[in-house]
Design an enzyme around this catalytic site. Structure first.
Site, PDB file in Angstrom:
ATOM      1  N   GLU A 222       0.852  -1.197   0.000  1.00 42.80           N
ATOM      2  CA  GLU A 222       0.000   0.000   0.000  1.00 42.80           C
ATOM      3  C   GLU A 222       0.887   1.247   0.000  1.00 42.80           C
ATOM      4  OE1 GLU A 222      -1.900   0.739   3.943  1.00 42.80           O
ATOM      5  OE2 GLU A 222      -0.846  -1.120   4.496  1.00 42.80           O
TER       6      GLU A 222
ATOM      7  N   LYS B 117       2.726   4.569   1.023  1.00 43.93           N
ATOM      8  CA  LYS B 117       3.142   5.130   2.313  1.00 43.93           C
ATOM      9  C   LYS B 117       2.821   6.626   2.296  1.00 43.93           C
ATOM     10  CE  LYS B 117       7.104   5.379   5.466  1.00 43.93           C
ATOM     11  NZ  LYS B 117       7.066   6.832   5.694  1.00 43.93           N
TER      12      LYS B 117
ATOM     13  N   ASP C 247       2.602  10.436   3.145  1.00 40.41           N
ATOM     14  CA  ASP C 247       3.511  11.380   3.797  1.00 40.41           C
ATOM     15  C   ASP C 247       2.678  12.405   4.562  1.00 40.41           C
ATOM     16  OD1 ASP C 247       5.781  12.646   4.582  1.00 40.41           O
ATOM     17  OD2 ASP C 247       6.199  13.616   2.677  1.00 40.41           O
TER      18      ASP C 247
ATOM     19  N   TYR D  21      -5.332   2.531   8.123  1.00 32.53           N
ATOM     20  CA  TYR D  21      -4.601   1.384   7.589  1.00 32.53           C
ATOM     21  C   TYR D  21      -4.051   0.433   8.655  1.00 32.53           C
ATOM     22  CZ  TYR D  21      -0.678   4.552   8.538  1.00 32.53           C
ATOM     23  OH  TYR D  21       0.190   5.429   9.140  1.00 32.53           O
TER      24      TYR D  21
ATOM     25  N   LYS E  49      11.143   2.657   0.280  1.00 35.24           N
ATOM     26  CA  LYS E  49      11.169   4.094  -0.005  1.00 35.24           C
ATOM     27  C   LYS E  49      11.470   4.348  -1.477  1.00 35.24           C
ATOM     28  CE  LYS E  49      10.991   6.772   3.023  1.00 35.24           C
ATOM     29  NZ  LYS E  49      11.865   7.174   4.121  1.00 35.24           N
TER      30      LYS E  49
ATOM     31  N   CYS F  75      11.656  35.598 -31.079  1.00 34.41           N
ATOM     32  CA  CYS F  75      11.581  35.863 -29.641  1.00 34.41           C
ATOM     33  C   CYS F  75      10.121  36.040 -29.224  1.00 34.41           C
ATOM     34  CB  CYS F  75      12.382  37.117 -29.312  1.00 34.41           C
ATOM     35  SG  CYS F  75      12.209  37.643 -27.595  1.00 34.41           S
TER      36      CYS F  75
ATOM     37  N   CYS G 237       9.572  39.932 -28.061  1.00 36.23           N
ATOM     38  CA  CYS G 237       9.619  41.117 -28.926  1.00 36.23           C
ATOM     39  C   CYS G 237       9.433  40.805 -30.407  1.00 36.23           C
ATOM     40  CB  CYS G 237      10.928  41.881 -28.718  1.00 36.23           C
ATOM     41  SG  CYS G 237      12.392  41.013 -29.346  1.00 36.23           S
TER      42      CYS G 237
ATOM     43  N   CYS H 263      17.756  35.834 -28.732  1.00 36.05           N
ATOM     44  CA  CYS H 263      17.008  36.918 -29.367  1.00 36.05           C
ATOM     45  C   CYS H 263      17.999  37.956 -29.893  1.00 36.05           C
ATOM     46  CB  CYS H 263      16.065  37.552 -28.353  1.00 36.05           C
ATOM     47  SG  CYS H 263      15.363  39.122 -28.872  1.00 36.05           S
TER      48      CYS H 263
ATOM     49  N   CYS I  45      14.217  44.553 -26.834  1.00 34.72           N
ATOM     50  CA  CYS I  45      13.516  43.392 -26.275  1.00 34.72           C
ATOM     51  C   CYS I  45      13.177  43.665 -24.811  1.00 34.72           C
ATOM     52  CB  CYS I  45      14.385  42.141 -26.381  1.00 34.72           C
ATOM     53  SG  CYS I  45      13.591  40.667 -25.695  1.00 34.72           S
TER      54      CYS I  45
END
Length: 722
Positions: free
Chosen positions: A136, A138, A140, A247, A335, A440, A443, A464, A470
């Site tokens: 199942e 785990k 957190d 659980y 884990k 770009c 611009c 660019c 820009c």
């Protein structure tokens, strides 16, 4: 580090197999204190300061030492402690059945070993049939024990130190997933245990509310859930969207099932939510299949998990297996790999940086990795996304990434998350290769990949060509200019840069220092703008005025010259000493020939690429014009001179070459500079001294040809008296 320092060699760095008994005893004591402190931060303050991986490594080392030196096991050490003592703000409740923790498995082999140990302990003959084990997720979150008598909730307690927990009954009653009364026929005494958690969407909404109200936001859902459950005022807990999965169990006046899976099914019948991903498996292969499936689907879950828990299904076998130390023999937590998780690539966004670089950023389905919610990851450049280079050949680490892909991301420490793998089996049928823009997005100017005429190589980064027109480059340069390691103007952050640029108030760095003067003449005062007032405007003007004189290295760094980071800026400031000397040298080196160009390249740490970027920057007329305007308002301070009076190498140019055995190259460089020497990366007529270690090659030969003094590393220490 030299072996002459004895125990200062750091016992923590000595392999377990190499520890003496005295060292092992000292190390067990250190580990006990460090683990206890991290337990307190995690369980009491809900504010861990290290990742799960680092914490697991501490416990693993402790267990290994205890295994080698069983006579040294501490009576109150980590192997017999669980969690941390209850916080003083809550009443205490003693658990009738201790709430223990689980041992960990970190790879598939560990799981095979776990099943093998169980079989050997039970003398479980394969002819007896399958050894069923449940798997199942785990969760957190925060462990909670709920006691019911005659079907009515009596109290709720946190894990605490495993023996005594905190009384959080009033708070637990506000959680919708926790029934006040159980459904149907139940034993007279029932203790149901599970995990309090917060769903991702609820976590995001909570943080938005906290931020809007000026409160402190939570780092991740686990901290949010734990902090919410452990509020001293239950009305605050009631306002938080907490959930609960059941659980496990503690004291039961009667156990109405013979299996783990059967008990969990009963919890659901009694009115609890159970995890639908729980599976009953009969082989190791099935267990690992569940694990890897959950690992890949992790990003699609609405809650955080950090692994999969395996439990022997038959309760009579659990009883025979019993417990060892702080954990049961019949269960283990597998884990997930440290700092890794699967999630979905929702989009690829192109950002324009201050040098015009078009940087692709992965927009991910948010997921917690290493204790931090991750929603973005770096994608480096277009070749990385395509998986092939300009020559049509596959590139190293290239991915052929497509929107909709299920990807594995990795985060280590503070490093920006990266995509390390793709699950091609889950690629959507309509997923298309990503088309990297050739204009770009900020611009509309052409975005090109420059070709180095000397090497013939095409730059991996598309840039660019708009330059000053820009807006993305302009605002990013301004944000860099006022940032912490540059001019560090308090109260002048990204938000202010964007707003002032949009309204035409600050278009270039020099405009920052004329802002107050222009504001005094303007009919639309800063103090009258939305979000501003008399005091905040005054504070900003004061902060700007305080930065009219800055250290030379900060000034150089603030200019945003390509390849010149904070470290290189410090090297340049130290080498040239003042702005005027530095500026004149860059002008003199413009044609990339002559003494000034050689001196620039000879600065240890400044290579050809950085030198080229510097002279290109100062060759641009518009850059010099902006500098002239800026220098009318700002005065760069001369670099601080090292007091090296009496130093035998003060004022000398030193080159280190070959392998150094008593110090690293960085340590050698720092020592020389502290003594007033200038460290160069190459040998020339200006070199005064060469320190040569084993393996010294062309630099040593050149020094000999130029009849420059050469000494060994030991000779260096003798010379400087260290």
């Amino acid at each position: 580090m030299n072996g002459t320092t004895g125990e200062s060699l750091e016992i923590k760095d000595i392999a377990v197999d190499d520890l003496s008994a005295d060292q092992a005893q000292a190390e067990l004591s250190r580990l006990a204190g460090e683990i206890a402190e991290h337990d307190r931060r995690y369980h009491q303050e809900d504010a861990p300061t290290i990742s799960d991986a680092v914490y697991d490594a501490l416990r693993k080392r402790n267990s290994a030492i205890e295994g080698r030196f069983p006579d040294l096991v501490l009576a109150d050490g980590p192997s017999v402690q669980v969690g941390a003592a209850p916080a003083s703000g809550f009443g205490k409740i003693a658990h009738t059945v201790p709430m223990l923790s689980l041992d960990n498995a970190f790879n598939d082999e560990d799981v095979q070993d776990f099943v093998g140990r169980v079989r050997r302990f039970l003398k479980f003959d394969p002819l007896m049939g399958a050894l069923a084990v449940t798997a199942e997720p785990k969760i957190d979150g925060l462990s909670l024990s709920l006691r019911y008598e005659q079907g009515e909730l009596v109290y709720a307690a946190t894990r605490g130190d495993g023996t005594t927990g905190e009384n959080v009954t009033a708070n637990a009653r506000t959680i919708k997933d926790i029934p006040e009364r159980l459904i149907g026929e139940v034993p007279e005494v029932v203790e149901v245990r599970g995990e309090v958690y917060m769903a991702h969407k609820d976590f995001e909404d909570l943080n938005k509310r906290m931020e809007a109200n000026g409160g402190k936001v939570f780092a991740n859902p686990r901290n949010a859930a734990a902090g919410s459950l452990r509020q001293l005022k239950s009305e605050i807990t009631a306002s938080r969207p907490l959930r609960f999965f059941a659980y496990a169990w503690g004291e039961m006046s009667a156990v109405p099932s013979e299996t783990q899976s059967g008990m969990v099914e009963l919890f659901e019948a009694w009115g609890f939510r159970i995890n639908p991903l729980m599976k009953r498996c009969e082989t190791v292969e099935e267990l690992l299949g569940v694990y890897h499936g959950i690992e890949e689907d992790r990003a699609r879950l609405d809650y955080d998990i950090d692994g999969v828990v395996y439990k022997v299904d038959r309760l009579d076998l659990q009883e025979r297996l019993g417990f060892v130390s702080r954990s049961p023999r019949w269960a283990i937590a597998h884990k997930f790999p440290a700092e890794q998780a699967y999630t979905v690539l929702n989009d690829i966004e192109i950002q324009v940086g201050r040098t015009g670089a078009l940087t692709p950023v992965a927009k991910l389905e948010p997921i917690t990795v290493g204790g931090v919610v991750v929603s973005n990851a770096t994608l480096h450049n277009e070749d990385y996304i395509k998986g092939i280079g300009q020559d049509g050949e596959p590139i190293r680490d290239g991915k052929d990434l497509r929107v909709g892909d299920t990807v594995k991301i990795q985060r280590a420490g503070d490093v920006i998350p990266q995509i390390v793998d793709i699950d091609l089996d889950k690629r959507p049928a309509d997923a298309k290769p990503f088309d990297f823009p050739t204009v770009c997005p900020a611009c509309g100017s052409h975005a090109v990949r420059e070709k180095n005429e000397k090497t013939g190589r095409v730059d991996a980064v598309r840039r660019c060509t708009g330059g000053l027109i820009c807006p993305a480059q302009a605002t990013e340069k301004l944000k860099h200019f006022v940032s912490r390691n540059a001019f560090d103007i308090e109260g002048f952050g990204d938000k202010q840069v964007d707003a002032f640029y949009k309204d035409g108030l600050v278009m270039a760095p020099a405009d920052i220092f004329t802002l107050e003067e222009r504001d005094a003449r303007s009919l639309t005062k800063l103090r009258n703008r939305e979000g501003w007032g008399d005091q905040s405007a005054r504070n900003l003007f004061d902060a700007i005025n305080q930065r009219r004189s800055v250290e030379l290295h900060r000034f150089i760094f603030a200019l945003g010259i390509r390849h010149v980071g904070e470290g290189n800026a410090k090297l340049l400031a130290r080498a040239y000493g003042s702005w005027s000397v530095f500026y004149d040298a860059m002008q003199a080196a413009h044609d990339e020939t002559g003494e000034a160009w050689t001196d620039l390249n000879d600065i240890d740490g400044i290579g050809h690429i950085v030198a080229e970027a510097l002279v290109e920057f100062f060759a641009e007329t518009h850059n010099r014009d902006q500098l002239d305007a800026l220098l009318g308002a700002v005065s760069p301070q001369d670099a601080e001179k090292v007091d090296a009076s009496g130093s035998p190498v003060a004022g000398k140019t030193v080159v280190f070459t070959g392998s150094l055995e008593r110090m690293t190259r960085d340590e050698a460089k720092a020592m020389a500079e502290r003594l007033g020497a200038k460290v160069s990366g190459s040998v020339s007529k200006k070199t005064d001294l060469v320190v040569a270690g084993p393996g010294a090659g062309s630099k040593l030969k050149k020094a000999q040809d130029l009849e420059i003094e050469v000494i060994s590393e030991d000779g260096w220490f003798d010379l400087v008296g260290a």
